[in-house]
Design an enzyme around this catalytic site. Structure first.
Site, short mmCIF file in Angstrom:
data_model
loop_
_atom_site.label_atom_id
_atom_site.label_comp_id
_atom_site.label_asym_id
_atom_site.label_seq_id
_atom_site.Cartn_x
_atom_site.Cartn_y
_atom_site.Cartn_z
CG ASN A 210 -0.27 -0.03 2.50
OD1 ASN A 210 0.40 0.91 2.87
ND2 ASN A 210 -0.39 -1.14 3.24
CG ASP A 279 -7.31 -4.92 6.63
OD1 ASP A 279 -6.80 -4.80 7.75
OD2 ASP A 279 -7.93 -4.00 6.06
CE LYS A 289 8.42 -12.54 -13.32
NZ LYS A 289 8.76 -12.52 -14.71
CG ASP A 306 -6.86 -5.75 14.13
OD1 ASP A 306 -6.01 -5.08 14.74
OD2 ASP A 306 -7.85 -5.24 13.56
CG PHE A 323 -3.07 6.31 13.12
CD1 PHE A 323 -2.31 6.04 14.25
CD2 PHE A 323 -2.99 7.57 12.54
CE1 PHE A 323 -1.49 7.01 14.81
CE2 PHE A 323 -2.17 8.54 13.08
CZ PHE A 323 -1.41 8.26 14.21
CE LYS A 337 -11.59 1.10 10.39
NZ LYS A 337 -10.73 1.71 9.39
CE LYS A 341 -9.13 -2.40 14.15
NZ LYS A 341 -7.91 -2.57 13.37
#
Ligand code: CTP
Length: 404
Positions: A210, A279, A289, A306, A323, A337, A341
């Protein structure tokens, strides 16, 4: 309390008219019972004499990299290790360029490269030189590597111009040094942080990743260390320098990150999950490959642990901060959240093309906790991190010492 008593300060003086003020600085530091080793560059000795500085510091002044007598007494590497802090005052534009480029062509620049102590520069130069793009670039580079800059102040300059470029006055530098050595509000507190992205491999050459740059997490690590905490930073793959005084553990995947966190969380007081943890990960990692065969290809992914929720669920859970990067309705999603959590505080931010967040130097956050919120407006991530750390500190200390 005298914060400077017994502290070993290496004072570098470079070539500039402000060098005459450093004599007074040495006098003030000695009065505060600090040990001061002065290192003069060649250009500095055009403005102040080694004899004067030896007299006020009580130690022979060091000037040359290749001085057999001094090297026999305390070699330059030993001197770099000796220092609790290196202050270069005044720091000329030329010296900053040398430091930014990693040159080791005089004793002071070599010491700066060889030391693990914090390096602080008190710049002094003509205001045009300070504004020059080359200097701006060097300042940004040095700050990014954890070098601190104190000043310059604005005002009348020796060259007759008016503007930024005056070295801070000796009394101001003394005050800053005292503050630097004062025990921070988090002294004795252990902080564990995650930062950056994770990479989930598909085959030996590809991964799912990401856009997280890690800048926010690294800025937080710096700010926590600045508040006196002992900081461990579990970092995904990022191209950022380790903040001074921070212990860094490099990982790649979410599972590696979880393992690194869980093996360190016992006894930790504050945990901040700032990493953009994937996630999901590919169900299987191909040994070779993957070749293209068809027009379509499907990937089977499985959930990653998590980490934040895992830390918060422990019986010995530290104060936990998470965050939530959202593309819409950030506060609503973040609050959900936080509750799901079971964490103490969550920092919500909008991410997307226009809003900031990932890959940017600026960000805005809203902090949410049970029964309260505080919005931190758009600002440089370093300042934002300092403000976030101060809110976390306040809540952590209140939770640790509840008012009776
Ligand atoms: N986090 C974590 N471990 C994970 C996933 C997230 O520790 N496997 C932490 C992040 O570091 C961050 C917070 O949890 O502090 C983000 O929450 P999350 O619900 O995972 O955010 P998103 O992935 O954006 O969730 P969603 O896709 O549901 O919006």
């Amino acid at each position: 309390m005298n914060e400077l008593a017994g502290k070993r300060l290496l004072l570098g003086i470079t070539g500039g008219i402000a060098a005459y003020k450093s004599i007074e600085l040495v006098r003030l530091l000695r009065k505060s019972a600090a040990e001061v080793q002065v290192v003069l560059t060649g250009a500095a000795s055009q403005f102040v004499t080694p004899m004067t500085l030896q007299a006020v510091s009580g130690r022979p002044v060091r000037q040359d990299l290749f001085d057999p007598a001094h090297e026999a007494a305390m070699g330059h590497i030993e001197l770099a290790r000796w220092a609790d802090l290196v202050l270069v005052a005044p720091a000329s534009a030329g010296f900053m360029a040398r430091l930014a480029n990693g040159f080791a062509d005089n004793l002071l620049a070599t010491l700066c490269l060889a030391t693990t102590a914090p390096i602080i520069l008190a710049p002094a130069m003509n205001q045009q030189m300070w504004a020059n793009p080359a200097t701006r670039h060097n300042v940004a580079l040095l700050e990014q590597r954890g070098v601190e800059l104190w000043g310059p102040a604005s005002g009348d300059q020796a060259c007759g111009e008016i503007g930024p470029g005056r070295m801070l006055e000796p009394e101001a530098l003394l005050g800053q040094l005292q503050g630097r050595f004062a025990p921070g509000p988090l002294s004795g507190v252990r902080v564990l942080l995650t930062a950056g992205p994770t990479r989930e491999p598909l085959d030996p050459v590809r991964f799912i990743g990401n856009r997280s740059s890690g800048k926010m997490g690294f800025a937080l690590a710096t700010a926590f260390a600045g508040a006196g905490a002992a900081v461990e930073l579990v970092a995904g793959p990022v191209s950022l320098d380790t903040p001074p005084g921070v212990e860094r553990i490099d990982v790649e995947t979410a599972c590696e990150m979880e393992q690194a966190v869980m093996s360190r969380v016992t006894g930790c007081d504050i945990f901040v999950g700032c990493a953009a943890v994937a996630d999901y990960r590919p169900d299987a990692v191909a040994a070779q490959k993957i070749k293209k065969h068809n027009d379509r290809m499907e990937l089977r992914l499985v959930r990653n642990p998590d980490i934040l929720a895992g830390v918060a669920a422990r019986t010995d859970a530290p104060f936990t901060v998470g965050f939530a990067a959202e593309t819409q309705a950030a506060e609503d999603h973040a609050e959900k959240k936080r509750i799901a959590k079971r964490i103490d505080m969550i920092a919500a931010n909008l991410v997307g093309a226009r809003e900031g967040g990932f890959e940017r130097d600026e960000n805005a956050l809203t902090l949410l906790w049970e029964g309260g919120r505080e919005a931190l407006p758009m600002m440089d991530k370093r300042r934002l991190a300092e403000q976030l750390v101060s809110v976390v500190t306040e809540h952590y200390l209140a939770a640790r010492h509840p008012a009776s």
